[in-house]
Design a protein around this motif. Sequence first.
Motif, PDB file in Angstrom:
ATOM      1  N   GLN A 186       0.826  -1.203   0.000  1.00 36.24           N
ATOM      2  CA  GLN A 186       0.000   0.000   0.000  1.00 36.24           C
ATOM      3  C   GLN A 186       0.865   1.261   0.000  1.00 36.24           C
ATOM      4  O   GLN A 186       0.608   2.206  -0.726  1.00 36.24           O
ATOM      5  CB  GLN A 186      -0.932  -0.008   1.198  1.00 36.24           C
ATOM      6  CG  GLN A 186      -1.875   1.197   1.231  1.00 36.24           C
ATOM      7  CD  GLN A 186      -2.801   1.144   2.443  1.00 36.24           C
ATOM      8  OE1 GLN A 186      -2.793   0.154   3.197  1.00 36.24           O
ATOM      9  NE2 GLN A 186      -3.599   2.178   2.605  1.00 36.24           N
ATOM     10  N   GLU A 187       1.921   1.197   0.856  1.00 32.98           N
ATOM     11  CA  GLU A 187       2.830   2.332   0.918  1.00 32.98           C
ATOM     12  C   GLU A 187       3.505   2.545  -0.446  1.00 32.98           C
ATOM     13  O   GLU A 187       3.669   3.683  -0.918  1.00 32.98           O
ATOM     14  CB  GLU A 187       3.886   2.089   1.998  1.00 32.98           C
ATOM     15  CG  GLU A 187       3.386   2.241   3.426  1.00 32.98           C
ATOM     16  CD  GLU A 187       3.101   3.676   3.781  1.00 32.98           C
ATOM     17  OE1 GLU A 187       3.799   4.590   3.235  1.00 32.98           O
ATOM     18  OE2 GLU A 187       2.176   3.936   4.565  1.00 32.98           O
ATOM     19  N   ASN A 223       2.366   1.626  -3.394  1.00 29.16           N
ATOM     20  CA  ASN A 223       1.380   2.125  -4.358  1.00 29.16           C
ATOM     21  C   ASN A 223       1.133   3.632  -4.161  1.00 29.16           C
ATOM     22  O   ASN A 223       1.041   4.393  -5.136  1.00 29.16           O
ATOM     23  CB  ASN A 223       0.087   1.345  -4.237  1.00 29.16           C
ATOM     24  CG  ASN A 223       0.224  -0.085  -4.743  1.00 29.16           C
ATOM     25  OD1 ASN A 223       1.089  -0.376  -5.582  1.00 29.16           O
ATOM     26  ND2 ASN A 223      -0.600  -1.001  -4.234  1.00 29.16           N
ATOM     27  N   GLU A 224       1.008   4.000  -2.867  1.00 24.16           N
ATOM     28  CA  GLU A 224       0.775   5.415  -2.603  1.00 24.16           C
ATOM     29  C   GLU A 224       1.971   6.258  -3.055  1.00 24.16           C
ATOM     30  O   GLU A 224       1.821   7.354  -3.606  1.00 24.16           O
ATOM     31  CB  GLU A 224       0.512   5.625  -1.124  1.00 24.16           C
ATOM     32  CG  GLU A 224      -0.824   5.050  -0.664  1.00 24.16           C
ATOM     33  CD  GLU A 224      -1.037   5.195   0.835  1.00 24.16           C
ATOM     34  OE1 GLU A 224      -0.071   5.667   1.502  1.00 24.16           O
ATOM     35  OE2 GLU A 224      -2.128   4.862   1.327  1.00 24.16           O
TER      36      GLU A 224
END
Length: 233
Positions: free
Chosen positions: A21-22, A24-25
């Motif tokens: 997630q990190e 992707n962000e």
Amino acid sequence: MALSDADVQKQIKHMMAFIEQEANEKAEEIDAKAEEEFNIEKGRLVQTQRLKIMAYYEKKEKQIDQQKKIQMSNLMNQARLKVLKARDDMIADLLTEARQRLANIAKDPAQYSALLEGLVLQGFYQLLEPKVTIRCRQQDVAMTQLVFFSIQAAVQKNIPIYKEAVKGDIQVQIDRDRFLSPDISGGIEVYNNNGKIKVSNTLESRLDLMAQQMMPEVRVALFGANPNRRFLD
């Protein structure tokens, strides 16, 4: 208390999901920033090229306007030269016609005799020499009864007038050996004693002098006053 394999796997998956997630962000943030920088650079390049294109066509437009002005000026100058040439041709034709009419003056004995008197006396005054020679046309000498005696009479009539005016003597000889050109319509030439000084009082020379002096009036009479002329003197 030790974690079971299931708990370990669960935590690993949770950490991987968090990292993903990190990532992707972060990737989205990088993409957004890259997109923003791209749009800014694209806008700058587009504006730069747009300004270059505008400057190019503005320069071209100025060049075209300048060429138009030059062409217009050339056309106006050509038209002005044509007008001036047409006017000069008209004046030349006028003078040619005047020269052709000069021959008619010598055909009138009374008029021509009076004219010769004035030309002879003027020649005396212009030379102011004690001895002078008068030269005329050969046909004038041949026409003894008509014209040559008119010249002789003009000389005899003007000698006392000249003497009284200048308080001096004058001796006049009429040249019987050399004559004016057959193309001369009439009049005389007066020479000093050694022949180095000449006063041309032929009809053609008088016409040329009068035409030169009266040319401004002739131009006004033919073409009207020049609107660009500021001074009349």
